[in-house]
Scaffold this motif. Structure first.
Motif, PDB file in Angstrom:
ATOM      1  N   GLU A   1     -57.942 111.730 -48.708  1.00 26.07           N
ATOM      2  CA  GLU A   1     -56.699 110.971 -48.737  1.00 26.07           C
ATOM      3  C   GLU A   1     -56.265 110.628 -50.159  1.00 26.07           C
ATOM      4  OE1 GLU A   1     -57.768 107.868 -45.993  1.00 26.07           O
ATOM      5  OE2 GLU A   1     -57.928 109.336 -44.351  1.00 26.07           O
ATOM      6  N   LEU A   2     -57.236 110.482 -51.062  1.00 24.12           N
ATOM      7  CA  LEU A   2     -56.879 110.264 -52.473  1.00 24.12           C
ATOM      8  C   LEU A   2     -56.156 111.472 -53.069  1.00 24.12           C
ATOM      9  CD1 LEU A   2     -60.053 108.518 -53.937  1.00 24.12           C
ATOM     10  CD2 LEU A   2     -57.728 107.596 -53.957  1.00 24.12           C
ATOM     11  N   LEU A   3     -56.496 112.657 -52.578  1.00 23.24           N
ATOM     12  CA  LEU A   3     -55.939 113.880 -53.143  1.00 23.24           C
ATOM     13  C   LEU A   3     -54.598 114.279 -52.526  1.00 23.24           C
ATOM     14  CD1 LEU A   3     -59.232 115.955 -53.491  1.00 23.24           C
ATOM     15  CD2 LEU A   3     -57.975 114.746 -55.286  1.00 23.24           C
ATOM     16  N   LEU A   4     -54.164 113.555 -51.498  1.00 23.04           N
ATOM     17  CA  LEU A   4     -52.861 113.812 -50.902  1.00 23.04           C
ATOM     18  C   LEU A   4     -51.798 112.937 -51.572  1.00 23.04           C
ATOM     19  CD1 LEU A   4     -53.747 113.862 -47.081  1.00 23.04           C
ATOM     20  CD2 LEU A   4     -53.127 115.832 -48.491  1.00 23.04           C
ATOM     21  N   ASP A   5     -50.596 113.495 -51.724  1.00 25.46           N
ATOM     22  CA  ASP A   5     -49.516 112.645 -52.219  1.00 25.46           C
ATOM     23  C   ASP A   5     -49.042 111.752 -51.069  1.00 25.46           C
ATOM     24  OD1 ASP A   5     -47.351 113.926 -50.705  1.00 25.46           O
ATOM     25  OD2 ASP A   5     -47.594 115.609 -52.082  1.00 25.46           O
ATOM     26  N   PRO A   6     -48.296 110.683 -51.354  1.00 28.54           N
ATOM     27  CA  PRO A   6     -47.930 109.717 -50.303  1.00 28.54           C
ATOM     28  C   PRO A   6     -47.231 110.332 -49.101  1.00 28.54           C
ATOM     29  CG  PRO A   6     -47.492 108.783 -52.457  1.00 28.54           C
ATOM     30  CD  PRO A   6     -47.877 110.216 -52.691  1.00 28.54           C
ATOM     31  N   LEU A   7     -46.325 111.268 -49.325  1.00 29.00           N
ATOM     32  CA  LEU A   7     -45.608 111.860 -48.203  1.00 29.00           C
ATOM     33  C   LEU A   7     -46.555 112.625 -47.293  1.00 29.00           C
ATOM     34  CD1 LEU A   7     -42.992 112.474 -46.712  1.00 29.00           C
ATOM     35  CD2 LEU A   7     -42.692 114.480 -48.193  1.00 29.00           C
ATOM     36  N   GLN A   8     -47.452 113.405 -47.876  1.00 28.52           N
ATOM     37  CA  GLN A   8     -48.390 114.176 -47.069  1.00 28.52           C
ATOM     38  C   GLN A   8     -49.377 113.279 -46.331  1.00 28.52           C
ATOM     39  OE1 GLN A   8     -48.286 117.431 -46.323  1.00 28.52           O
ATOM     40  NE2 GLN A   8     -46.350 117.380 -47.440  1.00 28.52           N
ATOM     41  N   LEU A   9     -49.744 112.159 -46.960  1.00 25.10           N
ATOM     42  CA  LEU A   9     -50.649 111.233 -46.297  1.00 25.10           C
ATOM     43  C   LEU A   9     -49.959 110.570 -45.099  1.00 25.10           C
ATOM     44  CD1 LEU A   9     -53.440 109.960 -46.299  1.00 25.10           C
ATOM     45  CD2 LEU A   9     -52.592 108.212 -47.869  1.00 25.10           C
ATOM     46  N   LEU A  10     -48.703 110.181 -45.289  1.00 18.87           N
ATOM     47  CA  LEU A  10     -47.946 109.612 -44.178  1.00 18.87           C
ATOM     48  C   LEU A  10     -47.762 110.647 -43.068  1.00 18.87           C
ATOM     49  CD1 LEU A  10     -45.241 107.586 -46.129  1.00 18.87           C
ATOM     50  CD2 LEU A  10     -47.013 106.634 -44.640  1.00 18.87           C
ATOM     51  N   TYR A  11     -47.506 111.881 -43.454  1.00 21.42           N
ATOM     52  CA  TYR A  11     -47.328 112.953 -42.477  1.00 21.42           C
ATOM     53  C   TYR A  11     -48.612 113.163 -41.679  1.00 21.42           C
ATOM     54  CZ  TYR A  11     -45.839 117.455 -40.559  1.00 21.42           C
ATOM     55  OH  TYR A  11     -45.486 118.479 -39.712  1.00 21.42           O
ATOM     56  N   LYS A  12     -49.743 113.084 -42.375  1.00 23.02           N
ATOM     57  CA  LYS A  12     -51.038 113.241 -41.706  1.00 23.02           C
ATOM     58  C   LYS A  12     -51.229 112.169 -40.641  1.00 23.02           C
ATOM     59  CE  LYS A  12     -55.929 112.305 -42.426  1.00 23.02           C
ATOM     60  NZ  LYS A  12     -56.997 111.966 -43.385  1.00 23.02           N
ATOM     61  N   PHE A  13     -50.928 110.924 -40.989  1.00 20.38           N
ATOM     62  CA  PHE A  13     -51.150 109.840 -40.046  1.00 20.38           C
ATOM     63  C   PHE A  13     -50.082 109.814 -38.949  1.00 20.38           C
ATOM     64  CE2 PHE A  13     -53.694 107.796 -43.556  1.00 20.38           C
ATOM     65  CZ  PHE A  13     -54.909 107.911 -42.889  1.00 20.38           C
ATOM     66  N   ALA A  14     -48.883 110.273 -39.261  1.00 18.00           N
ATOM     67  CA  ALA A  14     -47.848 110.334 -38.228  1.00 18.00           C
ATOM     68  C   ALA A  14     -48.231 111.352 -37.164  1.00 18.00           C
ATOM     69  CB  ALA A  14     -46.497 110.690 -38.853  1.00 18.00           C
ATOM     70  N   SER A  15     -48.676 112.509 -37.595  1.00 17.77           N
ATOM     71  CA  SER A  15     -49.223 113.574 -36.724  1.00 17.77           C
ATOM     72  C   SER A  15     -48.366 113.882 -35.500  1.00 17.77           C
ATOM     73  CB  SER A  15     -50.646 113.209 -36.263  1.00 17.77           C
ATOM     74  OG  SER A  15     -50.649 112.078 -35.418  1.00 17.77           O
ATOM     75  N   ILE A  16     -47.070 113.663 -35.605  1.00 19.07           N
ATOM     76  CA  ILE A  16     -46.200 113.870 -34.448  1.00 19.07           C
ATOM     77  C   ILE A  16     -46.263 115.304 -33.915  1.00 19.07           C
ATOM     78  CG2 ILE A  16     -43.803 113.817 -33.652  1.00 19.07           C
ATOM     79  CD1 ILE A  16     -43.393 111.499 -35.696  1.00 19.07           C
ATOM     80  N   PRO A  17     -46.135 116.327 -34.772  1.00 24.51           N
ATOM     81  CA  PRO A  17     -46.170 117.696 -34.223  1.00 24.51           C
ATOM     82  C   PRO A  17     -47.512 118.069 -33.618  1.00 24.51           C
ATOM     83  CG  PRO A  17     -45.212 117.653 -36.436  1.00 24.51           C
ATOM     84  CD  PRO A  17     -45.868 116.335 -36.218  1.00 24.51           C
TER      85      PRO A  17
END
Length: 420
Positions: free
Chosen positions: A66-82
Protein backbone atom coordinates in the motif's frame (compact mmCIF):
# COMPACT_ATOMS: atom_id res chain seq x y z
CA UNK A 1 3.14 5.50 10.23
CA UNK A 2 6.55 7.16 10.06
CA UNK A 3 9.47 5.26 11.53
CA UNK A 4 11.29 6.90 14.48
CA UNK A 5 14.63 5.68 13.03
CA UNK A 6 16.47 7.04 10.02
CA UNK A 7 15.94 3.81 8.09
CA UNK A 8 13.27 4.28 5.43
CA UNK A 9 10.07 2.42 6.26
CA UNK A 10 10.06 0.40 3.05
CA UNK A 11 13.57 -0.87 3.86
CA UNK A 12 12.48 -1.82 7.39
CA UNK A 13 9.50 -3.66 6.01
CA UNK A 14 11.55 -5.49 3.40
CA UNK A 15 13.98 -6.69 6.06
CA UNK A 16 11.16 -7.77 8.35
CA UNK A 17 9.43 -9.62 5.54
CA UNK A 18 12.62 -11.36 4.44
CA UNK A 19 13.45 -12.52 7.98
CA UNK A 20 9.90 -13.61 8.75
CA UNK A 21 9.47 -15.50 5.47
CA UNK A 22 12.68 -17.41 6.14
CA UNK A 23 11.46 -18.28 9.63
CA UNK A 24 8.04 -19.26 8.33
CA UNK A 25 9.40 -21.51 5.60
CA UNK A 26 11.75 -23.27 8.04
CA UNK A 27 8.88 -23.99 10.39
CA UNK A 28 6.60 -25.18 7.59
CA UNK A 29 9.33 -27.49 6.31
CA UNK A 30 9.93 -28.86 9.80
CA UNK A 31 6.24 -29.80 9.98
CA UNK A 32 6.21 -31.25 6.47
CA UNK A 33 3.71 -28.64 5.26
CA UNK A 34 3.97 -27.35 1.67
CA UNK A 35 4.96 -23.74 1.14
CA UNK A 36 1.95 -21.49 0.37
CA UNK A 37 1.07 -21.33 -3.30
CA UNK A 38 -1.97 -20.87 -5.50
CA UNK A 39 -1.84 -24.50 -6.64
CA UNK A 40 -5.21 -26.20 -6.47
CA UNK A 41 -4.01 -28.84 -4.01
CA UNK A 42 -2.20 -26.40 -1.71
CA UNK A 43 -3.58 -26.51 1.87
CA UNK A 44 -6.40 -23.99 2.33
CA UNK A 45 -5.98 -23.67 6.10
CA UNK A 46 -2.92 -22.35 7.89
CA UNK A 47 -1.35 -24.15 10.89
CA UNK A 48 -2.64 -22.50 14.07
CA UNK A 49 0.76 -22.48 15.78
CA UNK A 50 2.11 -20.24 13.00
CA UNK A 51 -0.72 -17.71 13.06
CA UNK A 52 1.23 -15.02 14.95
CA UNK A 53 4.04 -15.16 12.41
CA UNK A 54 1.53 -15.10 9.57
CA UNK A 55 -0.28 -12.11 11.13
CA UNK A 56 2.95 -10.10 11.19
CA UNK A 57 3.77 -11.04 7.61
CA UNK A 58 0.31 -10.19 6.31
CA UNK A 59 0.40 -6.77 7.90
CA UNK A 60 3.95 -6.04 6.74
CA UNK A 61 3.38 -7.13 3.15
CA UNK A 62 0.10 -5.21 3.00
CA UNK A 63 1.76 -2.06 4.33
CA UNK A 64 4.61 -2.34 1.82
CA UNK A 65 2.17 -2.94 -1.02
CA UNK A 66 0.00 0.00 0.00
CA UNK A 67 2.96 2.34 0.52
CA UNK A 68 3.99 1.74 -3.09
CA UNK A 69 0.57 2.59 -4.52
CA UNK A 70 -0.37 6.16 -5.33
CA UNK A 71 -3.53 7.47 -3.56
CA UNK A 72 -5.86 6.89 -6.50
CA UNK A 73 -4.75 3.30 -6.97
CA UNK A 74 -5.01 2.63 -3.25
CA UNK A 75 -8.56 3.99 -3.18
CA UNK A 76 -9.38 1.94 -6.27
CA UNK A 77 -8.04 -1.17 -4.55
CA UNK A 78 -10.24 -0.67 -1.51
CA UNK A 79 -13.28 0.33 -3.56
CA UNK A 80 -12.95 -2.93 -5.54
CA UNK A 81 -16.28 -2.30 -7.25
CA UNK A 82 -15.46 -4.13 -10.52
CA UNK A 83 -14.11 -7.13 -8.60
CA UNK A 84 -17.61 -8.13 -7.58
CA UNK A 85 -18.62 -8.46 -11.24
CA UNK A 86 -16.21 -11.32 -11.83
CA UNK A 87 -17.12 -13.00 -8.54
CA UNK A 88 -20.83 -12.62 -9.23
CA UNK A 89 -20.52 -14.14 -12.72
CA UNK A 90 -18.33 -16.98 -11.43
CA UNK A 91 -20.81 -17.94 -8.74
CA UNK A 92 -24.06 -17.23 -10.57
CA UNK A 93 -23.10 -19.51 -13.46
CA UNK A 94 -21.27 -21.94 -11.16
CA UNK A 95 -18.20 -21.76 -13.36
CA UNK A 96 -15.98 -23.14 -10.60
CA UNK A 97 -18.10 -26.28 -10.71
CA UNK A 98 -17.45 -26.68 -14.46
CA UNK A 99 -13.67 -26.74 -14.12
CA UNK A 100 -12.40 -30.30 -13.49
CA UNK A 101 -10.22 -30.73 -10.43
CA UNK A 102 -6.71 -31.49 -11.55
CA UNK A 103 -7.63 -30.77 -15.17
CA UNK A 104 -8.68 -27.90 -17.40
CA UNK A 105 -11.51 -26.70 -19.61
CA UNK A 106 -11.61 -24.27 -22.53
CA UNK A 107 -13.25 -20.87 -22.68
CA UNK A 108 -15.31 -22.27 -25.56
CA UNK A 109 -16.69 -25.16 -23.49
CA UNK A 110 -17.53 -22.86 -20.57
CA UNK A 111 -19.31 -20.63 -23.08
CA UNK A 112 -21.34 -23.57 -24.36
CA UNK A 113 -22.24 -24.83 -20.89
CA UNK A 114 -23.06 -21.43 -19.41
CA UNK A 115 -24.81 -19.92 -22.43
CA UNK A 116 -22.50 -16.90 -22.28
CA UNK A 117 -20.69 -15.51 -25.30
CA UNK A 118 -17.15 -16.87 -25.52
CA UNK A 119 -15.64 -13.40 -25.63
CA UNK A 120 -17.52 -12.46 -22.49
CA UNK A 121 -16.40 -15.65 -20.76
CA UNK A 122 -12.78 -14.84 -21.56
CA UNK A 123 -13.24 -11.25 -20.43
CA UNK A 124 -14.86 -12.18 -17.11
CA UNK A 125 -12.55 -15.06 -16.27
CA UNK A 126 -9.34 -13.24 -17.10
CA UNK A 127 -10.55 -10.54 -14.72
CA UNK A 128 -11.14 -13.22 -12.09
CA UNK A 129 -7.68 -14.63 -12.82
CA UNK A 130 -6.16 -11.26 -11.96
CA UNK A 131 -7.53 -11.91 -8.44
CA UNK A 132 -5.98 -15.44 -8.40
CA UNK A 133 -9.41 -17.00 -9.07
CA UNK A 134 -8.65 -19.61 -11.78
CA UNK A 135 -5.52 -19.70 -13.91
CA UNK A 136 -4.79 -20.04 -17.62
CA UNK A 137 -2.13 -22.77 -17.88
CA UNK A 138 -2.15 -22.50 -21.66
CA UNK A 139 -3.94 -20.12 -24.04
CA UNK A 140 -7.75 -20.31 -23.89
CA UNK A 141 -7.73 -23.00 -21.17
CA UNK A 142 -8.95 -22.61 -17.58
CA UNK A 143 -7.73 -24.53 -14.54
CA UNK A 144 -8.27 -24.17 -10.82
CA UNK A 145 -6.23 -22.30 -8.28
CA UNK A 146 -6.84 -23.14 -4.63
CA UNK A 147 -9.23 -20.17 -4.49
CA UNK A 148 -11.44 -21.25 -7.39
CA UNK A 149 -11.29 -24.82 -6.10
CA UNK A 150 -12.61 -23.50 -2.79
CA UNK A 151 -15.41 -21.74 -4.67
CA UNK A 152 -16.46 -25.07 -6.18
CA UNK A 153 -17.69 -26.19 -2.73
CA UNK A 154 -21.47 -25.65 -2.96
CA UNK A 155 -21.91 -23.75 0.30
CA UNK A 156 -18.89 -21.54 -0.44
CA UNK A 157 -20.32 -20.79 -3.88
CA UNK A 158 -23.64 -19.96 -2.16
CA UNK A 159 -21.87 -17.62 0.26
CA UNK A 160 -19.99 -15.78 -2.51
CA UNK A 161 -23.22 -15.57 -4.50
CA UNK A 162 -25.09 -14.15 -1.51
CA UNK A 163 -22.36 -11.56 -1.03
CA UNK A 164 -22.53 -10.58 -4.69
CA UNK A 165 -26.29 -10.66 -5.21
CA UNK A 166 -27.59 -9.59 -1.81
CA UNK A 167 -24.87 -7.91 0.26
CA UNK A 168 -23.22 -5.92 -2.52
CA UNK A 169 -26.36 -4.06 -3.72
CA UNK A 170 -27.38 -3.39 -0.11
CA UNK A 171 -23.94 -2.10 0.86
CA UNK A 172 -24.11 0.55 -1.85
CA UNK A 173 -27.22 1.98 -0.14
CA UNK A 174 -25.96 2.18 3.47
CA UNK A 175 -25.11 5.88 3.32
CA UNK A 176 -28.42 6.54 1.53
CA UNK A 177 -30.21 4.88 4.45
CA UNK A 178 -28.28 7.03 6.93
CA UNK A 179 -29.41 10.13 5.06
CA UNK A 180 -33.01 8.94 4.76
CA UNK A 181 -33.38 7.73 8.37
CA UNK A 182 -30.86 9.65 10.53
CA UNK A 183 -30.06 7.81 13.75
CA UNK A 184 -32.49 4.98 13.00
CA UNK A 185 -32.22 1.76 14.99
CA UNK A 186 -34.98 0.00 13.09
CA UNK A 187 -34.13 -3.24 11.25
CA UNK A 188 -36.31 -2.22 8.29
CA UNK A 189 -34.61 1.14 7.68
CA UNK A 190 -31.34 -0.01 6.19
CA UNK A 191 -29.32 -0.22 3.01
CA UNK A 192 -30.92 -3.62 2.43
CA UNK A 193 -34.37 -2.05 2.74
CA UNK A 194 -33.58 0.52 0.06
CA UNK A 195 -31.84 -1.94 -2.27
CA UNK A 196 -34.87 -4.24 -2.15
CA UNK A 197 -37.58 -1.57 -1.91
CA UNK A 198 -39.08 -3.24 1.16
CA UNK A 199 -40.31 -2.26 4.61
CA UNK A 200 -39.70 -5.80 5.91
CA UNK A 201 -36.70 -6.69 8.11
CA UNK A 202 -34.04 -8.69 6.28
CA UNK A 203 -34.90 -12.14 7.66
CA UNK A 204 -38.60 -11.69 7.04
CA UNK A 205 -37.97 -10.47 3.50
CA UNK A 206 -35.46 -13.21 2.62
CA UNK A 207 -37.71 -15.83 4.19
CA UNK A 208 -40.49 -14.89 1.77
CA UNK A 209 -38.25 -15.55 -1.26
CA UNK A 210 -37.36 -19.29 -1.39
CA UNK A 211 -34.42 -18.91 -3.79
CA UNK A 212 -32.78 -16.25 -1.66
CA UNK A 213 -33.54 -18.14 1.53
CA UNK A 214 -31.87 -21.26 0.15
CA UNK A 215 -28.85 -19.20 -0.89
CA UNK A 216 -28.67 -17.60 2.55
CA UNK A 217 -29.16 -20.89 4.39
CA UNK A 218 -26.41 -22.62 2.41
CA UNK A 219 -24.10 -19.63 2.76
CA UNK A 220 -24.23 -19.68 6.56
CA UNK A 221 -21.99 -22.74 6.73
CA UNK A 222 -19.22 -20.62 5.18
CA UNK A 223 -19.09 -18.67 8.45
CA UNK A 224 -17.39 -21.73 9.96
CA UNK A 225 -14.24 -20.73 8.05
CA UNK A 226 -14.02 -17.33 9.77
CA UNK A 227 -11.35 -17.42 12.52
CA UNK A 228 -12.93 -18.71 15.73
CA UNK A 229 -16.40 -19.32 14.28
CA UNK A 230 -16.27 -23.09 13.67
CA UNK A 231 -18.74 -24.94 15.97
CA UNK A 232 -16.15 -27.52 17.00
CA UNK A 233 -14.15 -24.72 18.68
CA UNK A 234 -16.91 -23.83 21.13
CA UNK A 235 -15.78 -26.46 23.65
CA UNK A 236 -12.35 -24.80 23.86
CA UNK A 237 -13.51 -21.19 23.95
CA UNK A 238 -14.80 -21.26 27.53
CA UNK A 239 -14.26 -23.34 30.68
CA UNK A 240 -17.56 -25.20 30.41
CA UNK A 241 -16.40 -27.82 32.90
CA UNK A 242 -16.33 -25.13 35.60
CA UNK A 243 -20.10 -24.74 35.56
CA UNK A 244 -20.60 -28.27 36.91
CA UNK A 245 -23.90 -30.10 36.55
CA UNK A 246 -25.61 -27.26 34.77
CA UNK A 247 -28.68 -26.59 32.71
CA UNK A 248 -27.99 -24.39 29.68
CA UNK A 249 -30.53 -22.58 27.52
CA UNK A 250 -29.12 -21.72 24.10
CA UNK A 251 -31.28 -18.79 23.03
CA UNK A 252 -31.42 -18.50 19.26
CA UNK A 253 -29.62 -21.82 18.93
CA UNK A 254 -30.99 -22.79 15.53
CA UNK A 255 -30.87 -26.52 14.77
CA UNK A 256 -28.69 -27.24 17.80
CA UNK A 257 -25.28 -27.66 16.21
CA UNK A 258 -23.55 -25.86 19.09
CA UNK A 259 -25.65 -27.60 21.74
CA UNK A 260 -24.77 -31.00 20.31
CA UNK A 261 -21.09 -30.11 20.33
CA UNK A 262 -21.25 -29.09 23.98
CA UNK A 263 -23.28 -32.11 25.03
CA UNK A 264 -20.82 -34.41 23.26
CA UNK A 265 -17.86 -32.97 25.16
CA UNK A 266 -19.38 -32.24 28.58
CA UNK A 267 -21.48 -35.02 30.08
CA UNK A 268 -22.54 -32.91 33.06
CA UNK A 269 -24.63 -30.40 31.11
CA UNK A 270 -28.17 -30.50 29.80
CA UNK A 271 -29.16 -28.10 27.02
CA UNK A 272 -32.40 -26.63 25.75
CA UNK A 273 -32.23 -24.98 22.35
CA UNK A 274 -34.70 -22.16 21.82
CA UNK A 275 -35.53 -20.68 18.44
CA UNK A 276 -38.44 -19.82 16.18
CA UNK A 277 -40.75 -22.64 15.15
CA UNK A 278 -39.41 -22.99 11.60
CA UNK A 279 -35.89 -23.52 12.99
CA UNK A 280 -36.57 -26.09 15.72
CA UNK A 281 -39.29 -28.11 13.98
CA UNK A 282 -38.00 -31.66 13.52
CA UNK A 283 -34.57 -30.81 14.95
CA UNK A 284 -34.79 -33.46 17.68
CA UNK A 285 -34.58 -36.16 15.01
CA UNK A 286 -30.96 -35.11 14.42
CA UNK A 287 -29.95 -35.70 18.04
CA UNK A 288 -27.77 -38.85 18.33
CA UNK A 289 -29.16 -41.59 20.57
CA UNK A 290 -26.40 -41.11 23.14
CA UNK A 291 -27.36 -37.44 23.58
CA UNK A 292 -31.14 -37.83 23.71
CA UNK A 293 -32.57 -36.41 26.91
CA UNK A 294 -29.64 -34.00 27.23
CA UNK A 295 -30.39 -31.85 24.17
CA UNK A 296 -33.97 -30.69 23.72
CA UNK A 297 -35.68 -28.08 21.58
CA UNK A 298 -38.28 -25.46 22.37
CA UNK A 299 -40.17 -22.97 20.24
CA UNK A 300 -39.32 -19.51 21.55
CA UNK A 301 -39.14 -16.10 19.90
CA UNK A 302 -36.09 -14.14 20.98
CA UNK A 303 -38.05 -11.14 22.32
CA UNK A 304 -40.51 -13.30 24.27
CA UNK A 305 -40.32 -13.45 28.06
CA UNK A 306 -37.99 -16.22 29.18
CA UNK A 307 -39.90 -18.99 30.95
CA UNK A 308 -37.17 -21.56 31.63
CA UNK A 309 -35.06 -21.37 34.77
CA UNK A 310 -31.48 -22.44 34.07
CA UNK A 311 -27.92 -22.03 35.28
CA UNK A 312 -26.65 -20.54 32.02
CA UNK A 313 -28.26 -18.62 29.14
CA UNK A 314 -26.07 -18.70 26.06
CA UNK A 315 -26.29 -16.28 23.12
CA UNK A 316 -24.01 -16.90 20.14
CA UNK A 317 -23.78 -14.17 17.49
CA UNK A 318 -27.24 -12.88 18.40
CA UNK A 319 -26.75 -9.37 19.77
CA UNK A 320 -24.70 -8.26 16.76
CA UNK A 321 -27.87 -8.40 14.70
CA UNK A 322 -29.64 -5.80 16.84
CA UNK A 323 -29.10 -2.18 17.79
CA UNK A 324 -29.25 -1.24 21.47
CA UNK A 325 -33.00 -0.62 21.43
CA UNK A 326 -33.71 -4.26 20.61
CA UNK A 327 -30.68 -5.75 22.38
CA UNK A 328 -32.08 -4.27 25.60
CA UNK A 329 -35.39 -5.98 24.97
CA UNK A 330 -33.61 -9.34 24.58
CA UNK A 331 -31.71 -8.90 27.84
CA UNK A 332 -34.75 -7.70 29.79
CA UNK A 333 -36.78 -10.64 28.49
CA UNK A 334 -34.49 -13.02 30.42
CA UNK A 335 -34.95 -11.32 33.79
CA UNK A 336 -38.16 -13.06 34.94
CA UNK A 337 -36.43 -16.45 34.81
CA UNK A 338 -33.12 -15.41 36.36
CA UNK A 339 -32.18 -16.54 39.85
CA UNK A 340 -29.14 -15.50 41.92
CA UNK A 341 -25.94 -16.93 40.48
CA UNK A 342 -27.31 -17.47 36.99
CA UNK A 343 -24.92 -16.66 34.17
CA UNK A 344 -25.45 -15.15 30.77
CA UNK A 345 -22.74 -16.00 28.24
CA UNK A 346 -22.58 -13.86 25.13
CA UNK A 347 -20.34 -15.07 22.31
CA UNK A 348 -19.93 -12.15 19.97
CA UNK A 349 -17.32 -9.70 18.82
CA UNK A 350 -15.76 -7.31 21.30
CA UNK A 351 -14.39 -4.70 18.94
CA UNK A 352 -10.65 -4.01 19.12
CA UNK A 353 -9.18 -0.60 19.75
CA UNK A 354 -6.90 0.66 16.93
CA UNK A 355 -3.50 -1.09 16.73
CA UNK A 356 -4.49 -3.68 19.35
CA UNK A 357 -4.79 -6.61 16.91
CA UNK A 358 -3.18 -7.45 13.55
CA UNK A 359 -4.50 -5.01 10.96
CA UNK A 360 -5.75 -7.68 8.57
CA UNK A 361 -7.93 -9.11 11.36
CA UNK A 362 -9.12 -5.65 12.33
CA UNK A 363 -10.15 -5.01 8.72
CA UNK A 364 -12.26 -8.17 8.74
CA UNK A 365 -14.02 -7.15 11.95
CA UNK A 366 -14.71 -3.62 10.76
CA UNK A 367 -16.05 -4.93 7.46
CA UNK A 368 -18.41 -7.27 9.31
CA UNK A 369 -19.50 -4.34 11.48
CA UNK A 370 -20.46 -2.29 8.41
CA UNK A 371 -22.30 -5.28 6.94
CA UNK A 372 -24.39 -5.53 10.10
CA UNK A 373 -25.36 -1.90 9.66
CA UNK A 374 -26.24 -2.69 6.07
CA UNK A 375 -28.62 -5.53 6.95
CA UNK A 376 -30.34 -4.79 10.23
CA UNK A 377 -28.86 -1.68 11.84
CA UNK A 378 -27.04 -4.10 14.13
CA UNK A 379 -23.42 -3.63 15.13
CA UNK A 380 -20.41 -5.09 16.82
CA UNK A 381 -19.72 -3.44 20.18
CA UNK A 382 -16.67 -2.18 22.03
CA UNK A 383 -16.18 -3.27 25.65
CA UNK A 384 -17.44 0.05 27.01
CA UNK A 385 -20.56 -0.31 24.84
CA UNK A 386 -21.20 -3.79 26.20
CA UNK A 387 -20.90 -2.44 29.74
CA UNK A 388 -23.28 0.41 28.96
CA UNK A 389 -25.79 -2.00 27.41
CA UNK A 390 -25.79 -4.23 30.49
CA UNK A 391 -26.14 -1.26 32.84
CA UNK A 392 -29.06 0.10 30.84
CA UNK A 393 -30.81 -3.28 30.93
CA UNK A 394 -30.55 -3.79 34.70
CA UNK A 395 -27.93 -3.02 37.35
CA UNK A 396 -28.08 -6.64 38.45
CA UNK A 397 -26.28 -7.69 35.26
CA UNK A 398 -22.59 -7.74 36.22
CA UNK A 399 -19.86 -8.35 33.66
CA UNK A 400 -17.51 -10.76 35.41
CA UNK A 401 -14.89 -11.35 32.72
CA UNK A 402 -14.24 -11.41 28.98
CA UNK A 403 -12.60 -14.36 27.26
CA UNK A 404 -10.85 -13.82 23.93
CA UNK A 405 -9.72 -17.16 22.52
CA UNK A 406 -6.46 -17.06 20.61
CA UNK A 407 -6.83 -16.39 16.87
CA UNK A 408 -10.59 -15.87 17.22
CA UNK A 409 -12.66 -12.89 16.09
CA UNK A 410 -15.25 -13.77 18.76
CA UNK A 411 -15.11 -13.12 22.49
CA UNK A 412 -17.21 -14.62 25.27
CA UNK A 413 -18.62 -12.22 27.84
CA UNK A 414 -19.45 -13.89 31.15
CA UNK A 415 -22.22 -11.99 32.93
CA UNK A 416 -23.51 -12.81 36.40
CA UNK A 417 -26.98 -12.06 37.72
CA UNK A 418 -26.69 -10.72 41.26
CA UNK A 419 -29.33 -9.76 43.79
CA UNK A 420 -28.84 -6.30 45.31
Amino acid sequence: MASPSSTPRIVELAAQISSSVTDLQERLSAQGIPSPSFAEDNPKDFPEDLNSLRDALLDATAELHELLLDPLQLLYKFASIPNMVGIDATTRYNIAGMVPHGGQISFAEISERSGLDKGLVRRLLRHAMSMRIFQEPEPEMVAHTKISSFLSIPYINAWASFEARDTWPAATRVVDSIEKWPGSEEPNQTGFSLANNTDKPVFEFVGAHPERMMRFGSAMKAVDHVPGHAPELISKDYDWASIGNASIVHVGGGRGQIALELAKNFENVKLTVQDMAMMVEGAESDVPDQLKGRVEFMKHEIFDTQTLEADVYFFRMVFRNWCDKYALQILKAQIPALRPGAKILIQDACMPEPDSVPLWRERVQRSVDVALKCYSNGRNRYLDEWKALLAAADERFRLNQVFLPKNSLLSILEIHWVEL
